[in-house]
Design a protein around this motif. Structure first.
Motif, PDB file in Angstrom:
ATOM      1  N   MET A   1       6.092   9.543   0.489  1.00  0.00           N
ATOM      2  CA  MET A   1       4.839   9.967   0.690  1.00  0.00           C
ATOM      3  C   MET A   1       5.128  11.167   1.888  1.00  0.00           C
ATOM      4  SD  MET A   1       1.501   8.458   2.780  1.00  0.00           S
ATOM      5  CE  MET A   1       1.744   7.090   1.615  1.00  0.00           C
ATOM      6  N   THR A   2       4.529  12.181   1.527  1.00  0.00           N
ATOM      7  CA  THR A   2       4.829  13.378   2.678  1.00  0.00           C
ATOM      8  C   THR A   2       3.850  13.160   3.519  1.00  0.00           C
ATOM      9  OG1 THR A   2       3.102  14.825   1.533  1.00  0.00           O
ATOM     10  CG2 THR A   2       5.343  14.852   0.665  1.00  0.00           C
ATOM     11  N   LEU A   3       3.958  13.862   4.616  1.00  0.00           N
ATOM     12  CA  LEU A   3       3.172  13.816   5.847  1.00  0.00           C
ATOM     13  C   LEU A   3       1.776  14.596   5.587  1.00  0.00           C
ATOM     14  CD1 LEU A   3       5.564  14.655   8.836  1.00  0.00           C
ATOM     15  CD2 LEU A   3       4.742  12.258   8.260  1.00  0.00           C
ATOM     16  N   ASP A   4       1.935  15.523   4.589  1.00  0.00           N
ATOM     17  CA  ASP A   4       0.670  16.041   4.296  1.00  0.00           C
ATOM     18  C   ASP A   4      -0.296  15.206   3.542  1.00  0.00           C
ATOM     19  OD1 ASP A   4       0.963  18.480   5.474  1.00  0.00           O
ATOM     20  OD2 ASP A   4       1.738  19.499   3.576  1.00  0.00           O
ATOM     21  N   ARG A   5       0.110  14.542   2.603  1.00  0.00           N
ATOM     22  CA  ARG A   5      -0.404  13.405   1.782  1.00  0.00           C
ATOM     23  C   ARG A   5      -1.007  11.983   2.535  1.00  0.00           C
ATOM     24  NH1 ARG A   5      -4.035  12.322  -1.655  1.00  0.00           N
ATOM     25  NH2 ARG A   5      -3.599  10.242  -2.881  1.00  0.00           N
ATOM     26  N   ALA A   6      -0.195  11.773   3.721  1.00  0.00           N
ATOM     27  CA  ALA A   6      -0.440  10.658   4.422  1.00  0.00           C
ATOM     28  C   ALA A   6      -1.762  11.439   5.354  1.00  0.00           C
ATOM     29  CB  ALA A   6       0.507  10.513   5.349  1.00  0.00           C
ATOM     30  N   ARG A   7      -1.611  12.524   5.835  1.00  0.00           N
ATOM     31  CA  ARG A   7      -2.855  13.064   6.622  1.00  0.00           C
ATOM     32  C   ARG A   7      -4.011  13.080   5.594  1.00  0.00           C
ATOM     33  NH1 ARG A   7      -0.447  17.054   7.502  1.00  0.00           N
ATOM     34  NH2 ARG A   7       0.594  16.608   9.854  1.00  0.00           N
ATOM     35  N   GLU A   8      -3.929  13.581   4.419  1.00  0.00           N
ATOM     36  CA  GLU A   8      -5.039  13.486   3.257  1.00  0.00           C
ATOM     37  C   GLU A   8      -5.768  12.246   3.384  1.00  0.00           C
ATOM     38  OE1 GLU A   8      -3.753  15.261  -0.258  1.00  0.00           O
ATOM     39  OE2 GLU A   8      -3.253  17.011   0.554  1.00  0.00           O
ATOM     40  N   LEU A   9      -4.708  11.086   2.928  1.00  0.00           N
ATOM     41  CA  LEU A   9      -5.363   9.624   2.801  1.00  0.00           C
ATOM     42  C   LEU A   9      -5.956   9.263   4.317  1.00  0.00           C
ATOM     43  CD1 LEU A   9      -2.172   8.478   0.991  1.00  0.00           C
ATOM     44  CD2 LEU A   9      -4.319   8.815  -0.213  1.00  0.00           C
ATOM     45  N   ILE A  10      -5.361   9.455   5.153  1.00  0.00           N
ATOM     46  CA  ILE A  10      -6.047   8.843   6.581  1.00  0.00           C
ATOM     47  C   ILE A  10      -7.415   9.624   6.696  1.00  0.00           C
ATOM     48  CG2 ILE A  10      -5.811   8.912   9.019  1.00  0.00           C
ATOM     49  CD1 ILE A  10      -2.761   8.606   8.646  1.00  0.00           C
ATOM     50  N   LEU A  11      -7.478  11.018   6.425  1.00  0.00           N
ATOM     51  CA  LEU A  11      -8.682  11.692   6.527  1.00  0.00           C
ATOM     52  C   LEU A  11     -10.139  10.902   5.771  1.00  0.00           C
ATOM     53  CD1 LEU A  11      -7.588  15.381   6.866  1.00  0.00           C
ATOM     54  CD2 LEU A  11      -8.799  13.884   8.548  1.00  0.00           C
ATOM     55  N   GLU A  12      -9.345  10.652   4.259  1.00  0.00           N
ATOM     56  CA  GLU A  12     -10.336  10.167   3.597  1.00  0.00           C
ATOM     57  C   GLU A  12     -11.080   8.592   4.164  1.00  0.00           C
ATOM     58  OE1 GLU A  12      -8.670   9.314  -0.482  1.00  0.00           O
ATOM     59  OE2 GLU A  12      -8.317  11.293  -0.456  1.00  0.00           O
ATOM     60  N   GLN A  13     -10.124   7.933   4.630  1.00  0.00           N
ATOM     61  CA  GLN A  13     -10.421   6.596   5.378  1.00  0.00           C
ATOM     62  C   GLN A  13     -11.210   6.695   6.607  1.00  0.00           C
ATOM     63  OE1 GLN A  13      -9.545   3.625   3.772  1.00  0.00           O
ATOM     64  NE2 GLN A  13      -8.750   4.879   2.340  1.00  0.00           N
ATOM     65  N   LEU A  14     -11.218   7.805   7.517  1.00  0.00           N
ATOM     66  CA  LEU A  14     -11.963   8.253   8.563  1.00  0.00           C
ATOM     67  C   LEU A  14     -13.300   8.451   8.195  1.00  0.00           C
ATOM     68  CD1 LEU A  14      -9.636  10.383  10.640  1.00  0.00           C
ATOM     69  CD2 LEU A  14      -9.994   8.039  11.031  1.00  0.00           C
ATOM     70  N   GLN A  15     -13.713   8.593   6.901  1.00  0.00           N
ATOM     71  CA  GLN A  15     -14.888   8.842   6.574  1.00  0.00           C
ATOM     72  C   GLN A  15     -15.979   7.725   6.615  1.00  0.00           C
ATOM     73  OE1 GLN A  15     -15.217  10.929   2.850  1.00  0.00           O
ATOM     74  NE2 GLN A  15     -13.941  12.373   3.380  1.00  0.00           N
ATOM     75  N   PHE A  16     -15.176   6.507   6.585  1.00  0.00           N
ATOM     76  CA  PHE A  16     -15.817   5.270   6.521  1.00  0.00           C
ATOM     77  C   PHE A  16     -15.986   4.372   7.928  1.00  0.00           C
ATOM     78  CE2 PHE A  16     -14.542   6.542   2.204  1.00  0.00           C
ATOM     79  CZ  PHE A  16     -15.661   6.848   1.694  1.00  0.00           C
ATOM     80  N   ARG A  17     -14.782   4.492   8.536  1.00  0.00           N
ATOM     81  CA  ARG A  17     -14.929   3.801   9.866  1.00  0.00           C
ATOM     82  C   ARG A  17     -14.953   2.243   9.852  1.00  0.00           C
ATOM     83  NH1 ARG A  17     -15.676   7.639  14.479  1.00  0.00           N
ATOM     84  NH2 ARG A  17     -15.834   5.688  15.604  1.00  0.00           N
ATOM     85  N   SER A  18     -14.680   1.516   8.737  1.00  0.00           N
ATOM     86  CA  SER A  18     -14.992   0.016   9.021  1.00  0.00           C
ATOM     87  C   SER A  18     -13.386  -0.479   9.265  1.00  0.00           C
ATOM     88  CB  SER A  18     -15.429  -0.366   7.474  1.00  0.00           C
ATOM     89  OG  SER A  18     -14.400  -0.616   6.587  1.00  0.00           O
ATOM     90  N   GLY A  19     -13.318  -2.011   9.446  1.00  0.00           N
ATOM     91  CA  GLY A  19     -12.212  -2.702   9.518  1.00  0.00           C
ATOM     92  C   GLY A  19     -11.348  -2.609   8.436  1.00  0.00           C
ATOM     93  N   TYR A  20     -11.859  -2.484   7.370  1.00  0.00           N
ATOM     94  CA  TYR A  20     -11.078  -2.101   6.038  1.00  0.00           C
ATOM     95  C   TYR A  20     -10.377  -1.047   6.015  1.00  0.00           C
ATOM     96  CZ  TYR A  20     -13.462  -6.398   4.056  1.00  0.00           C
ATOM     97  OH  TYR A  20     -14.007  -7.505   3.786  1.00  0.00           O
TER      98      TYR A  20
ATOM     99  N   GLN B   1       6.008   5.385   9.053  1.00  0.00           N
ATOM    100  CA  GLN B   1       7.056   5.112  10.042  1.00  0.00           C
ATOM    101  C   GLN B   1       8.435   4.786   9.131  1.00  0.00           C
ATOM    102  OE1 GLN B   1       5.881   1.819  12.330  1.00  0.00           O
ATOM    103  NE2 GLN B   1       7.839   1.707  13.146  1.00  0.00           N
ATOM    104  N   LYS B   2       8.282   4.181   8.042  1.00  0.00           N
ATOM    105  CA  LYS B   2       9.460   3.873   7.127  1.00  0.00           C
ATOM    106  C   LYS B   2      10.207   5.222   6.688  1.00  0.00           C
ATOM    107  CE  LYS B   2       9.569   2.380   2.843  1.00  0.00           C
ATOM    108  NZ  LYS B   2       9.240   1.571   1.840  1.00  0.00           N
ATOM    109  N   LEU B   3       9.452   6.006   6.241  1.00  0.00           N
ATOM    110  CA  LEU B   3      10.043   7.429   5.646  1.00  0.00           C
ATOM    111  C   LEU B   3      10.114   8.620   6.601  1.00  0.00           C
ATOM    112  CD1 LEU B   3       7.845   7.411   2.473  1.00  0.00           C
ATOM    113  CD2 LEU B   3       9.934   6.821   2.615  1.00  0.00           C
ATOM    114  N   HIS B   4       9.643   8.356   7.569  1.00  0.00           N
ATOM    115  CA  HIS B   4       9.610   9.689   8.591  1.00  0.00           C
ATOM    116  C   HIS B   4       9.829   9.391   9.864  1.00  0.00           C
ATOM    117  CE1 HIS B   4       8.316  12.234   5.312  1.00  0.00           C
ATOM    118  NE2 HIS B   4       7.475  11.260   5.086  1.00  0.00           N
ATOM    119  N   GLY B   5       9.791   8.157  10.490  1.00  0.00           N
ATOM    120  CA  GLY B   5       9.911   7.592  11.714  1.00  0.00           C
ATOM    121  C   GLY B   5       8.781   7.683  12.624  1.00  0.00           C
ATOM    122  N   GLN B   6       9.184   6.913  13.882  1.00  0.00           N
ATOM    123  CA  GLN B   6       7.812   6.894  14.826  1.00  0.00           C
ATOM    124  C   GLN B   6       7.452   8.101  15.401  1.00  0.00           C
ATOM    125  OE1 GLN B   6       6.796   3.761  15.975  1.00  0.00           O
ATOM    126  NE2 GLN B   6       5.322   4.775  16.614  1.00  0.00           N
TER     127      GLN B   6
END
Length: 66
Positions: free
Chosen positions: A1-20, A33-38
């Protein structure tokens, strides 16, 4: 996973803001973390304000979530 793809996925999750969605973001950060480090994880947390939105702090270890 690229950092750009991770950013896109996280932005999608931020639209909902639930525990899930928080758990989804944690799983994405575990993969980053596994692919790109801390440093990449901390960068995304700061850039996307995940500490404020989901109480995810820079320096947190997500490696146990894989």
């Amino acid at each position: 996973m690229t950092l750009d793809r991770a950013r896109e996925l996280i932005l999608e999750q931020l639209q909902f803001r639930s525990g899930y969605n928080r758990n989804s973001v944690r799983m994405i950060l575990a993969e980053v973390q596994k692919l790109h480090g801390q440093g990449a994880v901390d960068q995304l947390i700061r850039e996307l304000d995940l500490e404020q939105r989901f109480d995810l702090k820079p320096g947190s270890d997500f490696s146990g979530l894989r």
